[in-house]
Design an enzyme around this catalytic site. Sequence first.
Site, PDB file in Angstrom:
ATOM      1  N   GLY A 284     -88.553   7.009 -29.293  1.00  0.00           N
ATOM      2  CA  GLY A 284     -87.990   6.284 -30.354  1.00  0.00           C
ATOM      3  C   GLY A 284     -86.777   6.465 -30.199  1.00  0.00           C
TER       4      GLY A 284
ATOM      5  N   SER B 173     -84.212  -0.899 -27.972  1.00  0.00           N
ATOM      6  CA  SER B 173     -84.013   0.656 -27.996  1.00  0.00           C
ATOM      7  C   SER B 173     -83.540   0.820 -26.760  1.00  0.00           C
ATOM      8  CB  SER B 173     -85.025   1.585 -28.654  1.00  0.00           C
ATOM      9  OG  SER B 173     -85.223   1.142 -30.115  1.00  0.00           O
TER      10      SER B 173
ATOM     11  N   HIS C 215     -90.779  12.903 -40.581  1.00  0.00           N
ATOM     12  CA  HIS C 215     -91.533  12.482 -41.952  1.00  0.00           C
ATOM     13  C   HIS C 215     -92.778  12.794 -41.969  1.00  0.00           C
ATOM     14  CE1 HIS C 215     -91.347   9.553 -45.335  1.00  0.00           C
ATOM     15  NE2 HIS C 215     -91.530   8.459 -44.728  1.00  0.00           N
TER      16      HIS C 215
ATOM     17  N   SER D 169     -63.249   8.171 -71.014  1.00  0.00           N
ATOM     18  CA  SER D 169     -62.826   8.107 -72.160  1.00  0.00           C
ATOM     19  C   SER D 169     -63.886   8.326 -73.325  1.00  0.00           C
ATOM     20  CB  SER D 169     -62.334   6.317 -72.586  1.00  0.00           C
ATOM     21  OG  SER D 169     -63.595   5.849 -72.570  1.00  0.00           O
TER      22      SER D 169
HETATM   23  N1  LIG Z   1     -83.820   6.002 -41.052  1.00  0.00           N
HETATM   24  C1  LIG Z   1     -83.964   6.973 -41.765  1.00  0.00           C
HETATM   25  O1  LIG Z   1     -83.041   7.168 -42.817  1.00  0.00           O
HETATM   26  C2  LIG Z   1     -84.788   8.107 -41.761  1.00  0.00           C
HETATM   27  C3  LIG Z   1     -84.492   9.179 -42.204  1.00  0.00           C
HETATM   28  C4  LIG Z   1     -85.274  10.389 -42.228  1.00  0.00           C
HETATM   29  C5  LIG Z   1     -86.483  10.294 -41.455  1.00  0.00           C
HETATM   30  N2  LIG Z   1     -86.941   9.080 -41.138  1.00  0.00           N
HETATM   31  C6  LIG Z   1     -88.071   8.905 -40.124  1.00  0.00           C
HETATM   32  O2  LIG Z   1     -87.810   8.836 -38.608  1.00  0.00           O
HETATM   33  C7  LIG Z   1     -88.856   8.202 -38.161  1.00  0.00           C
HETATM   34  C8  LIG Z   1     -88.169   7.230 -37.170  1.00  0.00           C
HETATM   35  O3  LIG Z   1     -87.374   6.428 -38.317  1.00  0.00           O
HETATM   36  P1  LIG Z   1     -86.166   5.264 -37.631  1.00  0.00           P
HETATM   37  O4  LIG Z   1     -85.597   4.742 -38.982  1.00  0.00           O
HETATM   38  O5  LIG Z   1     -85.199   5.765 -36.701  1.00  0.00           O
HETATM   39  O6  LIG Z   1     -87.212   4.354 -36.814  1.00  0.00           O
HETATM   40  P2  LIG Z   1     -87.249   2.746 -36.992  1.00  0.00           P
HETATM   41  O7  LIG Z   1     -85.944   2.056 -36.647  1.00  0.00           O
HETATM   42  O8  LIG Z   1     -88.057   2.497 -37.708  1.00  0.00           O
HETATM   43  O9  LIG Z   1     -88.065   2.635 -35.316  1.00  0.00           O
HETATM   44  C9  LIG Z   1     -87.914   3.630 -34.305  1.00  0.00           C
HETATM   45  C10 LIG Z   1     -88.278   3.237 -33.018  1.00  0.00           C
HETATM   46  O10 LIG Z   1     -89.500   2.565 -33.209  1.00  0.00           O
HETATM   47  C11 LIG Z   1     -89.915   1.916 -31.769  1.00  0.00           C
HETATM   48  N3  LIG Z   1     -91.013   1.001 -32.051  1.00  0.00           N
HETATM   49  C12 LIG Z   1     -91.350   0.235 -33.067  1.00  0.00           C
HETATM   50  N4  LIG Z   1     -92.400  -0.504 -32.897  1.00  0.00           N
HETATM   51  C13 LIG Z   1     -92.659  -0.231 -31.694  1.00  0.00           C
HETATM   52  C14 LIG Z   1     -93.872  -0.324 -30.756  1.00  0.00           C
HETATM   53  N5  LIG Z   1     -94.860  -1.059 -30.987  1.00  0.00           N
HETATM   54  N6  LIG Z   1     -94.015  -0.016 -29.442  1.00  0.00           N
HETATM   55  C15 LIG Z   1     -92.919   1.140 -29.075  1.00  0.00           C
HETATM   56  N7  LIG Z   1     -91.914   1.319 -29.839  1.00  0.00           N
HETATM   57  C16 LIG Z   1     -91.950   0.523 -31.203  1.00  0.00           C
HETATM   58  C17 LIG Z   1     -88.627   1.125 -31.815  1.00  0.00           C
HETATM   59  O11 LIG Z   1     -88.346   0.538 -30.445  1.00  0.00           O
HETATM   60  P3  LIG Z   1     -87.892  -0.896 -30.312  1.00  0.00           P
HETATM   61  O12 LIG Z   1     -86.368  -1.000 -30.506  1.00  0.00           O
HETATM   62  O13 LIG Z   1     -88.209  -1.160 -28.712  1.00  0.00           O
HETATM   63  O14 LIG Z   1     -88.690  -1.835 -31.150  1.00  0.00           O
HETATM   64  C18 LIG Z   1     -87.548   2.356 -32.148  1.00  0.00           C
HETATM   65  O15 LIG Z   1     -86.914   2.815 -31.131  1.00  0.00           O
HETATM   66  C19 LIG Z   1     -89.539   7.609 -38.983  1.00  0.00           C
HETATM   67  O16 LIG Z   1     -90.768   8.691 -39.014  1.00  0.00           O
HETATM   68  C20 LIG Z   1     -88.976   7.791 -40.281  1.00  0.00           C
HETATM   69  O17 LIG Z   1     -89.861   7.689 -41.332  1.00  0.00           O
HETATM   70  C21 LIG Z   1     -86.071   7.951 -41.143  1.00  0.00           C
END
Ligand SMILES: NC(=O)c1ccc[n+]([C@@H]2O[C@H](COP(=O)([O-])OP(=O)(O)OC[C@H]3O[C@@H](n4cnc5c(N)ncnc54)[C@H](OP(=O)(O)O)[C@@H]3O)[C@@H](O)[C@H]2O)c1
Length: 397
Positions: free
Chosen positions: A82, A111, A169, A315
């Site tokens: 990802g 991505s 997560h 204030s």
């Molecule tokens: N964002 C935050 O603030 C944050 C903070 C802490 C933890 N997290 C956790 O970190 C993890 C990643 O979060 P994120 O926000 O970085 O992720 P995101 O933007 O929701 O998605 C990340 C990736 O998933 C891929 N993806 C989605 N659907 C797909 C599919 N059907 N097949 C193949 N690839 C697919 C996307 O690729 P494409 O571009 O090709 O669609 C992208 O590279 C999650 O578990 C989230 O809960 C997030």
Amino acid sequence: MAFRLAARQALRSTSLIRAPVARAAMSAIASRAAPAATAAVQARGFKTLDFGGTKEPVYERSDWPKEKIQEYFKNDTLAVLGYGPQGRGQSLNLRDNGLNVIVGVRKGGRSWNKAVSEGWVEGKNLFSIEEAADKGTILLNLLSDAAQRDLWSTISPYVTPGKTLYFSHGFAITYSDQTGVVPPKGVDVILCAPKGSGTTLRSLFLEGKGLNSSIAIHQDASGKAKEKTVALGVAIGSGYLYETTFKNEVYSDLFGERGVLMGAIYGLFRAQYDILRQNGHTPSEAFNETVEEATQSLFPLIGAKGMDWMYANCSVTAQRGALDWHQKFYDASMPVFKELYGRVVDGSESQRALDKNSQADYRESLEKELAEIRDSELWKTGRTVRQLRPENAGKQE
Ligand SMILES: NC(=O)c1ccc[n+]([C@@H]2O[C@H](COP(=O)([O-])OP(=O)(O)OC[C@H]3O[C@@H](n4cnc5c(N)ncnc54)[C@H](OP(=O)(O)O)[C@@H]3O)[C@@H](O)[C@H]2O)c1
């Protein structure tokens, strides 16, 4: 509501001072990995701090200098699956820390193109998800939570004994009845969850700072899962790490973002803005008294020195009002927060996120909802107000 000039000046000239800390004996984990020469540094890294009367262990970056991280992971291939905000931020920080990192994303997608534009090279360190999962010894599953469910059958054949499966997560594991993600025995299953976006993780790392992250262990097959998690937590750019469980991480995270961090704060902004507008106040007045003063003046002060300090430096009229009214808002919101926490624990919120985010048109329908917010009077006003900040003069958003 005016904020005292003296307080603003005090804030500018005051740096955050850390509370004195009680140094704990070194953990068994730390000592297992520690060469004698780094023992003094180790003792600085792991400590028990008093959080308002409760003692908790914390781990700091000082325990894991870059060279030690490189030595620790010298035989590993870190496969980041990802390249969304987290995949991007974590993989770039890991790469800059000198580790052997590869990225796995679907070919030709958003991505993939972003990764190519940031120097990842197909066949060298950029692969399909399957290829990366095959090559990696540590699989950092940073796909969207819905994709973690949808692609588990694709990834799981490569999650073999001796490997490490890492999440940011607790979602996939905690709601395994909804996601189907059940790792096999013989695999370390660990979590490091940065408390902020991957974009912030990256920019703070580049500035030499670090986001806080929580860490947890679901399965410790190697007996070294904790040590590895701390090392990885530092390697991805965290500033300090605190302990949690997969369950508590996801419960608090889903609750917090639906609550004060994002959902509740917007609900409060909207309600206050609408009441001001219904009573004849101009948009600029309503916005300034609701959002601009909060984000530009008062919230940074809460972040820097606490609520009491912010109150103390306002204030007396403002103080009296805030002290009288916070309890009413607390009482009004308690039933909503209780309902929300219940829905997080019973799986309703996770199921809704999975259902909505795995629909084929999820990006389009999300864009529609965001456009409604963007085009509302409140946030159109916001754009004009932001342009009026002296530092934004002449700039386009
Ligand atoms: N964002 C935050 O603030 C944050 C903070 C802490 C933890 N997290 C956790 O970190 C993890 C990643 O979060 P994120 O926000 O970085 O992720 P995101 O933007 O929701 O998605 C990340 C990736 O998933 C891929 N993806 C989605 N659907 C797909 C599919 N059907 N097949 C193949 N690839 C697919 C996307 O690729 P494409 O571009 O090709 O669609 C992208 O590279 C999650 O578990 C989230 O809960 C997030």
